[in-house]
Design an enzyme around this catalytic site. Structure first.
Site, PDB file in Angstrom:
ATOM      1  N   HIS A 135       0.867  -1.183   0.000  1.00 16.23           N
ATOM      2  CA  HIS A 135       0.000   0.000   0.000  1.00 16.23           C
ATOM      3  C   HIS A 135       0.902   1.232   0.000  1.00 16.23           C
ATOM      4  O   HIS A 135       2.014   1.192   0.523  1.00 16.23           O
ATOM      5  CB  HIS A 135      -0.851  -0.050   1.279  1.00 16.23           C
ATOM      6  CG  HIS A 135      -1.913   0.988   1.378  1.00 16.23           C
ATOM      7  ND1 HIS A 135      -1.655   2.266   1.810  1.00 16.23           N
ATOM      8  CD2 HIS A 135      -3.240   0.940   1.111  1.00 16.23           C
ATOM      9  CE1 HIS A 135      -2.782   2.956   1.818  1.00 16.23           C
ATOM     10  NE2 HIS A 135      -3.761   2.177   1.394  1.00 16.23           N
ATOM     11  N   ASP A 213       3.047  -4.636   7.959  1.00 16.11           N
ATOM     12  CA  ASP A 213       1.839  -3.827   7.811  1.00 16.11           C
ATOM     13  C   ASP A 213       0.652  -4.760   8.013  1.00 16.11           C
ATOM     14  O   ASP A 213       0.306  -5.545   7.127  1.00 16.11           O
ATOM     15  CB  ASP A 213       1.837  -3.194   6.417  1.00 16.11           C
ATOM     16  CG  ASP A 213       0.524  -2.484   6.104  1.00 16.11           C
ATOM     17  OD1 ASP A 213      -0.424  -2.603   6.897  1.00 16.11           O
ATOM     18  OD2 ASP A 213       0.461  -1.824   5.049  1.00 16.11           O
ATOM     19  N   GLN A 216      -4.660  -4.986   7.167  1.00 17.68           N
ATOM     20  CA  GLN A 216      -5.755  -5.849   6.702  1.00 17.68           C
ATOM     21  C   GLN A 216      -5.841  -7.161   7.479  1.00 17.68           C
ATOM     22  O   GLN A 216      -6.739  -7.965   7.214  1.00 17.68           O
ATOM     23  CB  GLN A 216      -5.591  -6.158   5.207  1.00 17.68           C
ATOM     24  CG  GLN A 216      -5.693  -4.948   4.298  1.00 17.68           C
ATOM     25  CD  GLN A 216      -7.073  -4.308   4.296  1.00 17.68           C
ATOM     26  OE1 GLN A 216      -8.064  -4.918   4.707  1.00 17.68           O
ATOM     27  NE2 GLN A 216      -7.149  -3.075   3.854  1.00 17.68           N
ATOM     28  N   LYS A 239     -10.267  -0.209  10.837  1.00 17.37           N
ATOM     29  CA  LYS A 239     -10.487  -1.397  10.001  1.00 17.37           C
ATOM     30  C   LYS A 239     -10.856  -2.617  10.849  1.00 17.37           C
ATOM     31  O   LYS A 239     -11.108  -3.692  10.317  1.00 17.37           O
ATOM     32  CB  LYS A 239      -9.231  -1.712   9.188  1.00 17.37           C
ATOM     33  CG  LYS A 239      -8.924  -0.677   8.100  1.00 17.37           C
ATOM     34  CD  LYS A 239      -7.818  -1.170   7.212  1.00 17.37           C
ATOM     35  CE  LYS A 239      -7.121  -0.070   6.445  1.00 17.37           C
ATOM     36  NZ  LYS A 239      -7.903   0.462   5.335  1.00 17.37           N
ATOM     37  N   CYS A 377      -4.673   2.482  -3.643  1.00 14.41           N
ATOM     38  CA  CYS A 377      -3.387   2.931  -3.083  1.00 14.41           C
ATOM     39  C   CYS A 377      -2.290   1.893  -3.291  1.00 14.41           C
ATOM     40  O   CYS A 377      -1.407   1.727  -2.440  1.00 14.41           O
ATOM     41  CB  CYS A 377      -3.501   3.293  -1.600  1.00 14.41           C
ATOM     42  SG  CYS A 377      -4.560   4.696  -1.322  1.00 14.41           S
TER      43      CYS A 377
HETATM   44  N1  7TS Z   1      -1.798  -0.754   4.634  1.00 13.88           N
HETATM   45  C1  7TS Z   1      -2.766  -1.476   4.028  1.00 13.88           C
HETATM   46  C2  7TS Z   1      -2.477  -2.878   3.599  1.00 13.88           C
HETATM   47  C3  7TS Z   1      -4.024  -0.906   3.822  1.00 13.88           C
HETATM   48  O1  7TS Z   1      -4.977  -1.640   3.239  1.00 13.88           O
HETATM   49  C4  7TS Z   1      -4.272   0.424   4.246  1.00 13.88           C
HETATM   50  C5  7TS Z   1      -5.573   1.108   3.973  1.00 13.88           C
HETATM   51  C6  7TS Z   1      -3.239   1.108   4.895  1.00 13.88           C
HETATM   52  C7  7TS Z   1      -2.028   0.493   5.063  1.00 13.88           C
HETATM   53  C8  7TS Z   1      -3.422   2.489   5.416  1.00 13.88           C
HETATM   54  O2  7TS Z   1      -4.288   2.492   6.510  1.00 13.88           O
HETATM   55  P1  7TS Z   1      -4.750   3.867   7.177  1.00 13.88           P
HETATM   56  O3  7TS Z   1      -5.772   3.444   8.174  1.00 13.88           O
HETATM   57  O4  7TS Z   1      -3.553   4.491   7.783  1.00 13.88           O
HETATM   58  O5  7TS Z   1      -5.325   4.694   6.058  1.00 13.88           O
HETATM   59  N2  7TS Z   1      -6.310   0.562   2.923  1.00 13.88           N
HETATM   60  C9  7TS Z   1      -7.382   1.116   2.303  1.00 13.88           C
HETATM   61  C10 7TS Z   1      -8.048   0.482   1.264  1.00 13.88           C
HETATM   62  O6  7TS Z   1      -7.767  -0.627   0.809  1.00 13.88           O
HETATM   63  N3  7TS Z   1      -9.061   1.285   0.845  1.00 13.88           N
HETATM   64  O7  7TS Z   1      -9.051   2.397   1.598  1.00 13.88           O
HETATM   65  C11 7TS Z   1      -8.011   2.304   2.510  1.00 13.88           C
END
Ligand code: 7TS
Length: 420
Positions: A135, A213, A216, A239, A377
């Site tokens: 990501h 990371d 998910q 999430k 992303c």
């Molecule tokens: N890493 C992964 C694998 C992700 O899916 C996401 C967000 C992030 C990092 C970043 O997370 P945040 O909470 O700091 O924004 N993924 C997604 C997505 O798949 N659609 O919207 C956000």
């Protein structure tokens, strides 16, 4: 009063998945005249009533600043904040609550490591190893760090539409110049589950620092930082049924202790003079200013809620739904599916021939089905696959097989609609 949110552990075979839906007020609505089918869980999950109540109760009864006042409300707020830290530590089996830093989310957690650990430890000629399925939030912070320090980025390749890491290339990439290996646990675009414990072990043997990371995975499968053996691990509250704006950085204590502060301000200091400041121990050293307090309290309730269901059960349910969706979609003509054929997590990405992903998502929305279309992303991954975007369905434990059936029917309708 802050109350512990405890959900009695549900028996393995007795989970009534359908009934869990009533814990989520938002799911009980129609969108554009159709019952809402929420398949955008990889972007953010919905929130059960226990989480909403925990946040509301905090503001109605306990709101005050933490670690500052010596009065009843401040003591309660501080107790709630620190109890959430201890809970997060248990959630990922850290050695102690001191290994848990509260951040705004996965993105901020990774930026903290890049700026603090990376700024101190990287030099020109060093390498940072990433995978091609990262990501942007596990990519751009390292690019910024590379620009600052003269370090270089190298990538473990992805095999193609099936979206697996090409592990045969790992040994040749794990050279002595590599100082850090950062990897995604579950891909948000492909649903691939990476063997992070094995990857971390291979890196550790060479003295390479590792970051996982877990955005998910944290709320979708059992997660044990010690068993994975990583040095850092990041995830987001929103999430995993928690509030937005709160996340976790796990760091092994000796690494956190050796890292310089990232942001400066109140809360993170021991003593400040006009020209010199001394800092608190980790994790407090990394939490400058008034933190998000209701966030950790809501997150605490979310972690209790998920473990009440059992993340092993949730993972099985996710996999069943995603496997079923994949099978049903694979029967259609003129569809390209991404990610592993078997063993995938709760994500199914696809493209319909001659229909833009955004059109798929727009028409699905008109039928009450919430999908996501775009590069998710992961632009470099999309380029590698020779595409710009996909339509993505992503599942959680409150989704049902009947919803998948309706979703597949909607995809068929979309194909017909654009064929005319
Ligand atoms: N890493 C992964 C694998 C992700 O899916 C996401 C967000 C992030 C990092 C970043 O997370 P945040 O909470 O700091 O924004 N993924 C997604 C997505 O798949 N659609 O919207 C956000």
């Amino acid at each position: 009063m802050i109350t512990e949110t405890t959900i009695p552990a549900r028996q393995k075979k007795m989970i009534d998945w359908e009934s869990l839906r009533s814990d989520f007020p938002i799911l009980q609505q129609k969108v554009h005249g159709h019952p809402l089918i929420y398949f955008d869980n990889a972007a953010t999950s919905q929130k059960p009533r226990v989480v909403i109540d925990a946040v509301r109760n905090y503001y109605e009864r306990d709101n005050a600043n933490v670690h500052r006042g010596i009065h009843e409300l401040s003591n309660r707020a501080t107790a709630g904040y620190e109890a959430a830290r201890a809970r997060a530590s248990k959630f990922i089996n850290a050695r102690s609550a001191d290994e848990i830093v509260f951040t705004r989310g996965t993105t901020e957690s990774i930026n903290l490591v890049a700026a603090s650990w990376g700024g101190k430890n990287l030099e020109p000629g060093d390498k940072i190893l990433l995978t091609e399925m990262e990501h942007h939030s596990n990519l751009v912070p390292w690019q910024l760090l590379a620009e600052r320090t003269g370090a270089k980025l190298v990538y473990l390749p992805v095999t193609g539409d099936e979206g697996l890491l090409d592990l045969s290339k790992l040994d040749s990439l794990l050279t002595k110049e590599v100082k850090l290996f950062a990897m995604v646990h579950i891909s948000n675009s492909l649903g691939t589950v990476n063997p992070v414990a094995e990857l971390c072990e291979r890196a550790r043997k060479l003295g390479i620092v590792t970051l996982v990371d877990a955005a998910q995975s944290a709320g979708h499968c059992p997660l044990d930082a010690r068993q994975i053996g990583c040095d850092f691990l990041a995830f987001s509250g929103h999430k995993i049924c928690g509030p937005t704006g709160i996340g976790v950085l796990y760091g092994r204590q000796e690494l956190l202790e050796a890292m310089p502060p990232w942001q400066g301000g109140g809360e993170m200091i021991l003593s400040v003079d006009f020209f010199k400041t001394t800092y608190k121990h980790a994790p407090h050293r990394f939490e400058a200013g008034t933190p998000d307090i209701s966030g950790p309290i809501g997150l605490h309730a979310a972690m209790d809620y998920l473990d009440g269901i059992g993340r092993d059960n949730i993972f099985k349910h996710d996999q069943e739904l995603a496997g079923y969706a994949y099978e049903q979609l694979a029967r259609l003509n003129n569809i390209r599916l991404f990610g592993p054929k078997t063993g995938r997590a709760g994500v199914v990405s696809f493209l319909l021939k001659d229909v833009h992903a955004h059109d798929v998502v727009t028409v699905a929305d008109q039928r009450g089905v919430a999908l996501r279309g775009g590069h998710h992303c992961t632009q470099p991954l999309m380029r590698k696959l020779g595409i710009e975007s996909t339509a993505r369905s992503s599942f959680y434990f409150y989704n049902t097989k009947a919803e998948v059936d309706r979703f597949v029917e909607v995809v068929r309708e979309i194909q017909k609609f654009f064929a005319e």
